[in-house]
Design a protein around this motif. Structure first.
Motif, mmCIF file in Angstrom:
data_model
loop_
_atom_site.group_PDB
_atom_site.id
_atom_site.type_symbol
_atom_site.label_atom_id
_atom_site.label_comp_id
_atom_site.label_asym_id
_atom_site.label_seq_id
_atom_site.Cartn_x
_atom_site.Cartn_y
_atom_site.Cartn_z
ATOM 1 N N ALA A 98 52.432 -47.448 11.772
ATOM 2 C CA ALA A 98 53.726 -47.048 12.331
ATOM 3 C C ALA A 98 54.077 -45.616 11.932
ATOM 4 N N GLU A 99 53.697 -45.222 10.715
ATOM 5 C CA GLU A 99 53.933 -43.854 10.270
ATOM 6 C C GLU A 99 53.092 -42.864 11.070
ATOM 7 N N VAL A 100 51.858 -43.241 11.381
ATOM 8 C CA VAL A 100 51.007 -42.389 12.217
ATOM 9 C C VAL A 100 51.644 -42.237 13.600
ATOM 10 N N ALA A 101 52.104 -43.349 14.156
ATOM 11 C CA ALA A 101 52.723 -43.312 15.480
ATOM 12 C C ALA A 101 53.942 -42.398 15.490
ATOM 13 N N GLN A 102 54.725 -42.451 14.416
ATOM 14 C CA GLN A 102 55.937 -41.627 14.356
ATOM 15 C C GLN A 102 55.596 -40.135 14.343
ATOM 16 N N VAL A 103 54.495 -39.796 13.686
ATOM 17 C CA VAL A 103 54.071 -38.386 13.674
ATOM 18 C C VAL A 103 53.822 -37.899 15.096
ATOM 19 N N PHE A 104 53.117 -38.700 15.893
ATOM 20 C CA PHE A 104 52.789 -38.274 17.252
ATOM 21 C C PHE A 104 54.000 -38.319 18.181
ATOM 22 N N ARG A 105 54.952 -39.209 17.896
ATOM 23 C CA ARG A 105 56.168 -39.233 18.721
ATOM 24 C C ARG A 105 56.952 -37.940 18.582
ATOM 25 N N THR A 106 56.878 -37.326 17.387
ATOM 26 C CA THR A 106 57.601 -36.062 17.195
ATOM 27 C C THR A 106 57.043 -34.941 18.063
ATOM 28 N N GLU A 111 54.447 -43.549 24.736
ATOM 29 C CA GLU A 111 54.040 -44.670 23.895
ATOM 30 C C GLU A 111 52.610 -45.128 24.164
ATOM 31 N N GLU A 112 52.179 -45.062 25.417
ATOM 32 C CA GLU A 112 50.826 -45.489 25.728
ATOM 33 C C GLU A 112 49.807 -44.589 25.041
ATOM 34 N N THR A 113 50.053 -43.275 25.126
ATOM 35 C CA THR A 113 49.142 -42.327 24.474
ATOM 36 C C THR A 113 49.197 -42.480 22.963
ATOM 37 N N VAL A 114 50.401 -42.665 22.432
ATOM 38 C CA VAL A 114 50.556 -42.850 20.993
ATOM 39 C C VAL A 114 49.755 -44.056 20.518
ATOM 40 N N GLY A 115 49.867 -45.164 21.242
ATOM 41 C CA GLY A 115 49.138 -46.365 20.859
ATOM 42 C C GLY A 115 47.638 -46.160 20.846
ATOM 43 N N THR A 116 47.124 -45.453 21.863
ATOM 44 C CA THR A 116 45.689 -45.195 21.952
ATOM 45 C C THR A 116 45.215 -44.337 20.777
ATOM 46 N N VAL A 117 45.984 -43.287 20.481
ATOM 47 C CA VAL A 117 45.601 -42.377 19.397
ATOM 48 C C VAL A 117 45.664 -43.091 18.046
ATOM 49 N N VAL A 118 46.696 -43.889 17.838
ATOM 50 C CA VAL A 118 46.835 -44.613 16.573
ATOM 51 C C VAL A 118 45.655 -45.557 16.359
ATOM 52 N N GLN A 119 45.268 -46.265 17.399
ATOM 53 C CA GLN A 119 44.133 -47.179 17.280
ATOM 54 C C GLN A 119 42.848 -46.428 16.952
ATOM 55 N N ALA A 120 42.678 -45.258 17.559
ATOM 56 C CA ALA A 120 41.486 -44.454 17.289
ATOM 57 C C ALA A 120 41.457 -43.983 15.839
ATOM 58 N N ILE A 121 42.603 -43.577 15.328
ATOM 59 C CA ILE A 121 42.664 -43.076 13.956
ATOM 60 C C ILE A 121 42.446 -44.196 12.951
ATOM 61 N N ARG A 122 43.089 -45.344 13.166
ATOM 62 C CA ARG A 122 42.990 -46.413 12.182
ATOM 63 C C ARG A 122 41.636 -47.128 12.221
ATOM 64 N N SER A 123 40.822 -46.836 13.233
ATOM 65 C CA SER A 123 39.495 -47.452 13.298
ATOM 66 C C SER A 123 38.545 -46.882 12.251
ATOM 67 N N ASP A 124 38.887 -45.725 11.708
ATOM 68 C CA ASP A 124 38.067 -45.087 10.673
ATOM 69 C C ASP A 124 38.978 -44.860 9.465
ATOM 70 N N ARG A 125 38.760 -45.633 8.395
ATOM 71 C CA ARG A 125 39.691 -45.584 7.271
ATOM 72 C C ARG A 125 39.738 -44.213 6.598
ATOM 73 N N LYS A 126 38.592 -43.569 6.455
ATOM 74 C CA LYS A 126 38.595 -42.243 5.837
ATOM 75 C C LYS A 126 39.404 -41.261 6.669
ATOM 76 N N ARG A 127 39.181 -41.283 7.978
ATOM 77 C CA ARG A 127 39.935 -40.391 8.859
ATOM 78 C C ARG A 127 41.425 -40.725 8.808
ATOM 79 N N TRP A 128 41.729 -42.021 8.705
ATOM 80 C CA TRP A 128 43.119 -42.462 8.623
ATOM 81 C C TRP A 128 43.790 -41.912 7.363
ATOM 82 N N VAL A 129 43.110 -42.066 6.231
ATOM 83 C CA VAL A 129 43.667 -41.564 4.969
ATOM 84 C C VAL A 129 43.805 -40.046 5.014
#
Length: 231
Positions: A98-106, A111-129
Motif C-alpha cells: 500500500a505504501e508503494v501504491a501511495q508513492v505512485f499515486r502522488t 489505479e489500474e497502472t498503480v496496481g500493475t506496477v506494485v505487483q511488478a515491484i513486489r514480485s522481487d523482494r530485493k527490488r521491493w526493499v
C-alpha cells in the motif's frame, strides 16, 4: 535529420566537495584566529608557529575522526533501516504494498497502472526493499569506502587551509609583520575559497565569497582583541 544526442551533465561529487568545504573552512578560520590571538599576546613568531602547527595537527585529527564517525553512522543507519524494511515486507506485505501504491499515486498514475506496477515491484523482494529505501525513506546505499575517504579528505583539507595563515610567520621578520601578512593572504584565500565553494553550492558565488571572508575576519579580529585586552 540527425539530432545531437541529449547529454545531461550533473555534478556527482557533492560528498567530496562537502568534505573539502568542512575541512578547508575550519582549517582557514581556526588557525587564523589562533595566530591572530597569539600575535596580540606574544612577541616571538616561533611561539605562534609552534602553537599553530600543534593546533593544525590536533584539528586535522579531530575533524578527520569526526568525518569518519559521521560516515560510519550513516552506513549503520542505512543497514538498520534496510533490515527493518526487509522484515516488514515479510511480516506485513500488504501494508508495504500500500505504501508503494501511495508513492505512485502522488505522480498521478491511475489505479489500474498503480496496481500493475506494485505487483511488478513486489514480485522481487530485493527490488521491493530497494524501492522502499529510496522512495519511502530517501536513503541511498552508502559507499563502503566513504568513511576512510571522508576522514582523509577532511583532514588534508584542514591541513592545507591551516598552513595558509601560518605561512607568513615563517618568512617575515616579526610577529607584527607576520600578522599583517597572515591577514592579507588568509583573507585572499578565504575570498577565493568562498567563491569556489559558492560555484559548487549556490547560484551566488560572490555572496558566498564575502560571507566566508566576513566569518574568518570576525573570528580572527575577536581573538586578537581578546588577547590584547587580557595581555
Amino acid at each position: 535529420m540527425p539530432q545531437t544526442p541529449h547529454i545531461e551533465k550533473h555534478f556527482t561529487s557533492s560528498e567530496t566537495v562537502r568534505d573539502i568545504v568542512i575541512g578547508m573552512s575550519d582549517g582557514l578560520t581556526v588557525p587564523f584566529a589562533l595566530a591572530a590571538g597569539l600575535s596580540g599576546a606574544v612577541d616571538a613568531a616561533s611561539i605562534v608557529i609552534t602553537a599553530g602547527l600543534a593546533e593544525i595537527a590536533a584539528g586535522s585529527i579531530a575533524m578527520g575522526l569526526g568525518g569518519y564517525l559521521a560516515a560510519k553512522t550513516d552506513a549503520e543507519h542505512f543497514a538498520s533501516e534496510q533490515a527493518r524494511e526487509e522484515r516488514e515486507t515479510v511480516e506485513m506485505p500488504e501494508e508495504e504494498a500500500a505504501e508503494v501504491a501511495q508513492v505512485f499515486r502522488t505522480y498521478g498514475l491511475n489505479e489500474e497502472t498503480v496496481g500493475t506496477v506494485v505487483q511488478a515491484i513486489r514480485s522481487d523482494r530485493k527490488r521491493w526493499v530497494d524501492f522502499m529505501m529510496k522512495f519511502e525513506l530517501g536513503l541511498e546505499p552508502p559507499d563502503p569506502n566513504r568513511a576512510r575517504r571522508s576522514a582523509l579528505t577532511i583532514a588534508l583539507s584542514y591541513i592545507a587551509g591551516g598552513l595558509v595563515p601560518l605561512a607568513p610567520y615563517f618568512f617575515l621578520p616579526s610577529v607584527h609583520a607576520g600578522l599583517i601578512g597572515s591577514v592579507i593572504v588568509t583573507l585572499l584565500a578565504l575570498l577565493v575559497f568562498g567563491y569556489i565553494k559558492g560555484r559548487f553550492t549556490t547560484a551566488k558565488p560572490m555572496r558566498s565569497a564575502w560571507q566566508t571572508v566576513a566569518v574568518g575576519g570576525l573570528a580572527a579580529a575577536a581573538a586578537f582583541l581578546i588577547a590584547k585586552a587580557i595581555g
